[in-house]
Design an enzyme around this catalytic site. Structure first.
Site, mmCIF file in Angstrom:
data_model
loop_
_atom_site.group_PDB
_atom_site.id
_atom_site.type_symbol
_atom_site.label_atom_id
_atom_site.label_comp_id
_atom_site.label_asym_id
_atom_site.label_seq_id
_atom_site.Cartn_x
_atom_site.Cartn_y
_atom_site.Cartn_z
ATOM 1 N N THR A 294 -56.208 -39.093 52.874
ATOM 2 C CA THR A 294 -55.337 -38.839 53.947
ATOM 3 C C THR A 294 -54.444 -39.406 54.696
ATOM 4 O O THR A 294 -53.110 -39.368 55.262
ATOM 5 C CB THR A 294 -55.965 -37.741 54.860
ATOM 6 O OG1 THR A 294 -56.978 -36.690 54.469
ATOM 7 C CG2 THR A 294 -55.195 -36.628 55.645
ATOM 8 N N GLU B 261 -60.975 -35.485 62.692
ATOM 9 C CA GLU B 261 -60.303 -35.309 61.962
ATOM 10 C C GLU B 261 -59.250 -36.688 62.486
ATOM 11 O O GLU B 261 -58.768 -37.359 60.823
ATOM 12 C CB GLU B 261 -59.231 -34.384 62.112
ATOM 13 C CG GLU B 261 -59.743 -32.869 61.273
ATOM 14 C CD GLU B 261 -59.976 -32.939 59.825
ATOM 15 O OE1 GLU B 261 -60.114 -34.449 59.192
ATOM 16 O OE2 GLU B 261 -59.369 -32.122 59.033
HETATM 17 N N1 HSE Z 1 -52.611 -31.283 56.640
HETATM 18 C C1 HSE Z 1 -53.017 -32.067 56.629
HETATM 19 C C2 HSE Z 1 -52.690 -33.111 55.771
HETATM 20 C C3 HSE Z 1 -54.472 -31.943 55.616
HETATM 21 O O1 HSE Z 1 -52.453 -32.467 54.610
HETATM 22 O O2 HSE Z 1 -52.073 -34.425 56.062
HETATM 23 C C4 HSE Z 1 -55.297 -32.675 55.415
HETATM 24 O O3 HSE Z 1 -56.350 -32.512 54.690
#
Ligand code: HSE
Length: 311
Positions: free
Chosen positions: A180, A128
């Site tokens: 993201t 991530e």
């Molecule tokens: N919690 C993260 C965001 C998840 O919303 O940036 C990304 O999939």
């Protein structure tokens, strides 16, 4: 056994109000990965299905977690990965987490399950970091544990599986890509106390609703006063989809992860199908390509299939 085939589920992070702390695994879509144990300390990644995934393991969401695992192992093992990606990168349903979680679960299985689920989440979060610039576990944890998970803390990790009643999930993925990292960049760094109060009331309400099988409480807790007002601007038709899906009977829903996918929860399959129809009609009118799924919660997480399973 030195080669296995695994199935890695898509996930919905945030569950509207729980930014970075809540997530849920889906039955569909999912990736398939072939993972093999190598006796030289290398990581070889091959991508099928035409998505341009980086082959340098340090830059790859499946590779970076394996590098972290290799370092902790301290012995010369390597892994070969063939990724059949069905979860589109940048779709908001945990494409990077599926690769990261799948790689560590498969590698751990091939090594004789020496690491705990929490260890695997810890390794997978390196993926991530590659994908979004920061470690978060709200896709990784449900992908590995299955079901709905609360990530109370990531340093140190504190993951709680949340039981829930039967829920049907409708997802629409308008065919645009939202990175993201970009969707995090645009967020305000400070929140008003009155918004924070409303948000933590909703998070607590949502978790209580899941645990008490209280559909009405789930529905009214699916409200996000902090992230959604900013991010929804990136998603054409968002407000229309949300309001019309609720009129069609959905309990509620919102942006899936960092978008652009939108998800809605329904009590029964019939309503979930009606919600899908609403989503299709709206995107047909807007003239934007889309893909929809009508699915349920996946309770197994990453699954080891037979080594000879047909792809
Ligand atoms: N919690 C993260 C965001 C998840 O919303 O940036 C990304 O999939």
């Amino acid at each position: 056994m030195n080669e296995i085939i695994i199935k890695c589920p898509a996930t919905v992070a945030n569950l509207v109000c729980g930014f970075d702390v809540l997530g849920m695994a889906l039955e569909e879509p999912y990736d398939i990965m072939e993972v093999s144990l190598l006796d030289e300390p290398v990581i070889r990644i091959t991508s099928k299905d035409g998505f341009p995934l980086p082959s340098d393991p340090a830059l790859n969401t499946a590779g970076a977690p394996l590098l972290a695992m290799q370092e902790e192992l301290g012995r010369p093992v390597g892994f070969g990965l063939v990724i059949h990606k069905k979860i589109k990168p940048g779709s908001g349903v945990g494409s990077s987490a599926a690769s990261a979680a799948g790689a560590v679960v498969a590698a751990n299985h091939l090594l004789g399950n020496i690491f705990s689920k929490e260890d695997m989440v810890r390794f997978a979060m390196f993926g991530e970091k590659v994908a979004s610039g920061v470690k978060h576990a709200d896709n990784i944890a449900p992908c590995i544990y299955g079901g709905i998970t609360l990530i109370r803390s990531i340093f140190p990790l504190d993951i709680i599986s949340i039981p829930a009643p039967l829920l049907h999930v409708t997802v629409v993925h308008p065919q645009i890509e939202v990175r993201t990292s970009d969707a995090r960049q645009i967020l305000r760094k400070e929140v008003l106390l009155k918004d924070a109060i409303r948000q933590w009331g909703n998070i607590a309400g949502l978790v209580a609703g899941f645990m008490k099988n209280d559909y009405e409480l789930i529905g009214r807790s699916l409200e996000d006063v902090i992230i959604e007002p900013v991010r929804s601007m990136l998603i054409p038709g968002f407000d229309q989809v949300k309001s019309q899906c609720k009129e069609a009977g959905a309990l509620g829903g919102g942006i899936s992860g960092s978008g652009p996918s939108i998800f809605m929860l329904s009590k029964d399959r019939h309503t979930a199908a009606a919600v899908e129809q609403v989503m299709k009609t709206i995107y047909d009118q807007i003239g934007l390509d889309y893909h929809t799924y009508v699915t349920t919660i996946n309770h197994e997480g990453v699954k080891i299939l037979s080594p000879h399973a047909l792809l």
